[in-house]
Design a protein around this motif. Sequence first.
Motif, PDB file in Angstrom:
ATOM      1  N   PHE A 148       0.668  -1.341  -0.167  1.00  0.00           N
ATOM      2  CA  PHE A 148      -0.119   0.010  -0.039  1.00  0.00           C
ATOM      3  C   PHE A 148       0.457   1.525   0.060  1.00  0.00           C
ATOM      4  CE2 PHE A 148       1.080  -0.413   4.574  1.00  0.00           C
ATOM      5  CZ  PHE A 148       1.194   0.994   4.662  1.00  0.00           C
ATOM      6  N   ASN A 149       2.450   1.212   0.665  1.00  0.00           N
ATOM      7  CA  ASN A 149       2.683   2.247   0.854  1.00  0.00           C
ATOM      8  C   ASN A 149       3.343   3.288  -0.370  1.00  0.00           C
ATOM      9  OD1 ASN A 149       4.774   0.901   0.740  1.00  0.00           O
ATOM     10  ND2 ASN A 149       5.904   1.725   2.463  1.00  0.00           N
ATOM     11  N   PHE A 150       3.466   2.565  -1.520  1.00  0.00           N
ATOM     12  CA  PHE A 150       3.638   3.788  -2.930  1.00  0.00           C
ATOM     13  C   PHE A 150       3.294   2.936  -3.788  1.00  0.00           C
ATOM     14  CE2 PHE A 150       7.968   4.785   0.802  1.00  0.00           C
ATOM     15  CZ  PHE A 150       7.551   5.947  -0.054  1.00  0.00           C
ATOM     16  N   ALA A 174      -2.297  -3.271  -3.883  1.00  0.00           N
ATOM     17  CA  ALA A 174      -2.892  -3.978  -2.531  1.00  0.00           C
ATOM     18  C   ALA A 174      -4.100  -3.413  -2.259  1.00  0.00           C
ATOM     19  CB  ALA A 174      -1.969  -2.483  -1.787  1.00  0.00           C
ATOM     20  N   SER A 175      -4.554  -4.226  -1.664  1.00  0.00           N
ATOM     21  CA  SER A 175      -6.743  -3.752  -1.188  1.00  0.00           C
ATOM     22  C   SER A 175      -6.595  -1.957  -0.839  1.00  0.00           C
ATOM     23  CB  SER A 175      -6.994  -4.996  -0.422  1.00  0.00           C
ATOM     24  OG  SER A 175      -7.277  -5.785  -1.394  1.00  0.00           O
ATOM     25  N   ASP A 176      -6.091  -1.771   0.047  1.00  0.00           N
ATOM     26  CA  ASP A 176      -6.191  -0.273   0.286  1.00  0.00           C
ATOM     27  C   ASP A 176      -5.978   0.547  -0.687  1.00  0.00           C
ATOM     28  OD1 ASP A 176      -6.455  -0.903   3.351  1.00  0.00           O
ATOM     29  OD2 ASP A 176      -4.939  -1.808   3.129  1.00  0.00           O
ATOM     30  N   SER A 222       7.755 -10.795  -8.479  1.00  0.00           N
ATOM     31  CA  SER A 222       8.593  -9.357  -8.172  1.00  0.00           C
ATOM     32  C   SER A 222       7.322  -9.271  -7.069  1.00  0.00           C
ATOM     33  CB  SER A 222       8.254  -8.386  -8.873  1.00  0.00           C
ATOM     34  OG  SER A 222       8.780  -7.588  -8.149  1.00  0.00           O
ATOM     35  N   PHE A 223       7.828  -9.413  -5.972  1.00  0.00           N
ATOM     36  CA  PHE A 223       6.707  -9.085  -4.127  1.00  0.00           C
ATOM     37  C   PHE A 223       7.053  -7.701  -4.083  1.00  0.00           C
ATOM     38  CE2 PHE A 223       5.770  -9.258   0.117  1.00  0.00           C
ATOM     39  CZ  PHE A 223       4.516  -9.390   0.158  1.00  0.00           C
ATOM     40  N   THR A 224       6.495  -6.948  -3.189  1.00  0.00           N
ATOM     41  CA  THR A 224       7.054  -5.936  -2.310  1.00  0.00           C
ATOM     42  C   THR A 224       5.878  -5.307  -1.262  1.00  0.00           C
ATOM     43  OG1 THR A 224       8.283  -4.962  -3.401  1.00  0.00           O
ATOM     44  CG2 THR A 224       7.653  -3.743  -1.911  1.00  0.00           C
ATOM     45  N   GLY A 225       6.663  -6.189   0.095  1.00  0.00           N
ATOM     46  CA  GLY A 225       5.463  -5.971   1.305  1.00  0.00           C
ATOM     47  C   GLY A 225       6.074  -6.930   2.507  1.00  0.00           C
ATOM     48  N   SER A 226       5.741  -7.203   3.273  1.00  0.00           N
ATOM     49  CA  SER A 226       6.315  -7.896   4.084  1.00  0.00           C
ATOM     50  C   SER A 226       6.688  -8.795   4.286  1.00  0.00           C
ATOM     51  CB  SER A 226       4.594  -7.807   5.664  1.00  0.00           C
ATOM     52  OG  SER A 226       3.574  -8.768   5.093  1.00  0.00           O
ATOM     53  N   GLY A 247      10.692  -6.330   4.858  1.00  0.00           N
ATOM     54  CA  GLY A 247      10.862  -5.109   5.704  1.00  0.00           C
ATOM     55  C   GLY A 247      12.287  -5.167   6.459  1.00  0.00           C
ATOM     56  N   SER A 248      11.816  -3.726   7.318  1.00  0.00           N
ATOM     57  CA  SER A 248      13.700  -3.203   8.399  1.00  0.00           C
ATOM     58  C   SER A 248      13.153  -2.930   9.220  1.00  0.00           C
ATOM     59  CB  SER A 248      14.018  -2.801   6.919  1.00  0.00           C
ATOM     60  OG  SER A 248      15.006  -2.384   7.480  1.00  0.00           O
ATOM     61  N   ASN A 249      14.006  -2.788  10.510  1.00  0.00           N
ATOM     62  CA  ASN A 249      14.038  -1.440  11.667  1.00  0.00           C
ATOM     63  C   ASN A 249      15.137  -0.767  11.180  1.00  0.00           C
ATOM     64  OD1 ASN A 249      15.634  -3.587  11.836  1.00  0.00           O
ATOM     65  ND2 ASN A 249      14.046  -3.822  13.701  1.00  0.00           N
ATOM     66  N   LEU A 374       8.344  -1.163  13.089  1.00  0.00           N
ATOM     67  CA  LEU A 374       7.751  -0.538  13.678  1.00  0.00           C
ATOM     68  C   LEU A 374       6.620   0.238  12.805  1.00  0.00           C
ATOM     69  CD1 LEU A 374       6.753   1.082  16.495  1.00  0.00           C
ATOM     70  CD2 LEU A 374       8.019   2.860  15.511  1.00  0.00           C
ATOM     71  N   PHE A 375       7.239   1.034  11.458  1.00  0.00           N
ATOM     72  CA  PHE A 375       6.494   1.342  10.535  1.00  0.00           C
ATOM     73  C   PHE A 375       5.530   2.246  10.491  1.00  0.00           C
ATOM     74  CE2 PHE A 375       4.987  -0.430   5.692  1.00  0.00           C
ATOM     75  CZ  PHE A 375       6.079   0.076   5.469  1.00  0.00           C
ATOM     76  N   GLY A 376       5.633   3.533  11.506  1.00  0.00           N
ATOM     77  CA  GLY A 376       4.993   4.563  11.821  1.00  0.00           C
ATOM     78  C   GLY A 376       5.562   5.724  12.052  1.00  0.00           C
ATOM     79  N   PRO A 439      20.504  -0.246  -7.721  1.00  0.00           N
ATOM     80  CA  PRO A 439      20.384  -1.099  -6.951  1.00  0.00           C
ATOM     81  C   PRO A 439      19.721  -0.825  -6.085  1.00  0.00           C
ATOM     82  CG  PRO A 439      22.341  -0.879  -7.616  1.00  0.00           C
ATOM     83  CD  PRO A 439      22.089   0.106  -7.890  1.00  0.00           C
ATOM     84  N   TYR A 440      18.534  -1.722  -5.914  1.00  0.00           N
ATOM     85  CA  TYR A 440      18.224  -0.981  -4.555  1.00  0.00           C
ATOM     86  C   TYR A 440      17.362  -3.020  -3.860  1.00  0.00           C
ATOM     87  CZ  TYR A 440      14.311   0.551  -1.133  1.00  0.00           C
ATOM     88  OH  TYR A 440      13.210   0.928  -0.123  1.00  0.00           O
ATOM     89  N   GLY A 441      17.514  -3.530  -2.374  1.00  0.00           N
ATOM     90  CA  GLY A 441      17.219  -4.650  -2.129  1.00  0.00           C
ATOM     91  C   GLY A 441      17.335  -5.194  -1.480  1.00  0.00           C
TER      92      GLY A 441
END
Length: 470
Positions: A148-150, A174-176, A222-226, A247-249, A374-376, A439-441
């Motif tokens: 959802f985030n981008f 994403a459904s949102d 190609s998946f982006t998400g949790s 994800g990441s912290n 945390l994603f906030g 390159p990003y990953g």
Amino acid sequence: MQMFLEGRWQSGSSAFQVHNPHNGEVLDSVPLGTAADIESALTGLARGAKIMRQLSGYERAQILRKAAALMAEREVELGRTVSLEEGKILAEGALEASRAREVIEVSAEEARRVVGEMVPLDSAPGAKGKFGFTLRVPCGIVAAITPFNFPLNLVCHKVGPAIAAGNAVLIKPASDTPLSALKLVQILLDAGLPPEAIACVTGSGKTLGEAICRDHRVRKISFTGSYEIGDWIARSAGVKRVTLELGSNSPVIILDDADLELAARAVAAAGYANAGQTCISAQRILTLRPVTGDFLDALKPRVVALKTGDQMDPDTKVGPLVREADACRVESWVNEAVGQGATLVTGGQRRGAVYQPTILAQVRPEMRVSREELFGPAVVVTECGSVDEAIALANDTRYGLAAGVFTRDISRAMRFANEVDSGNLHINWSSQWRADLMPYGGLKDSGIGKEGPRYAIREMTEEKMVVWHS
Ligand code: NAP
């Protein structure tokens, strides 16, 4: 809006609503796709993959260039759609629309240089006179499953390279936030993409994911998400190519020779952009003890100044989280940390889906706000006694997507680059920075594979080896 499959817009048997996360207003409704819709979409895309394979690199580049031009014409509308459905402030929605256009433009350029390589076979024993080269050919059908985030740019990061490489693409947004992706499909069709070569099926990831990931006609996911969904996809996919952007912290290390004003400016941007809902948000701030107080003094006023509220108000700097439940989760994790001895420097309040930008200090590494993603809109500060400890704590995580260090010492900066296990490393900036062509990953549980059109194309093509026996 309708979904797009088998070369036409379709309504589906039922629908669900898309909401503005700030006020709950219904923005639109979209079809609740089914496993049968995925079956139809893949049947159509199998034909589309054959059509795409016949297009020359020049023709694919022309389609993408035209799409980028149309995106430029519709950039304001695209940016507003992103902000309305996702909740990011207007400036961030506009930036996302412009970055998404750039991704399609770069994909158009890369469509013209999908290359193999000459292999020096005559340097192998007994291969004198033989000549070899590789050919890169499309995978066939690429499934793009997006978060959802981008909701626009991350779809473009998959669809652009997939088309550049000559594939047909199935988008599962994403459904949102499905509206931006559906608008992108119309742009690609208007740009001349063969209608059979694209599908966008809206609906629950749980239902559609099973049908997409287990189908042998899908050659690449190609998946982006949790992490949790990425892990499920990796287990379900079987013999197919999988890219996982998870994800990441992310840690940001602030050493005792850092430019603290620069560090505070970067963390104030990177911890709170998109209400902290960015995979590379600065989360764990690791400060050397002598500079912790001065760093917090520099950071706090910047964070206090971030006006929260309606993302469509141009004065707002931090909008709502995508769902109120996520704001409640952030609130409960922050409260839990305070209960365990962390200090609330600022923030900590919630109004509906809006969570006040928050700084927590004296956070211990084992607290949930430090251990999990945390994603906030909050950063957590942990003091370290030495550079060794800061690097050890940066690595004390299952994730490895992005990290930053602030230092004026070149050898400490290089040590950070060598020793911190992360896919993206920033010297004198925070974890959150990305040029879309790089390159990003992630490493570790942050994923597998790279995005950035040039690198994604490698993962969306098959390599064939040709040997000429003369
Ligand atoms: P999510 O819950 O994992 O959902 C991502 C996508 O997967 C959605 O389209 C979702 O559909 C779908 N999905 C759900 N269950 C599925 C299944 N069983 N099979 C296949 N697909 C399924 O993630 P999110 O909450 O949207 O996004 C936030 C996460 O994405 C964070 O962890 C963030 O760090 C990560 N992220 C990573 C990057 C990166 O580049 N590394 C970039 C951005 C975000 P529904 O919406 O219908 O459930």
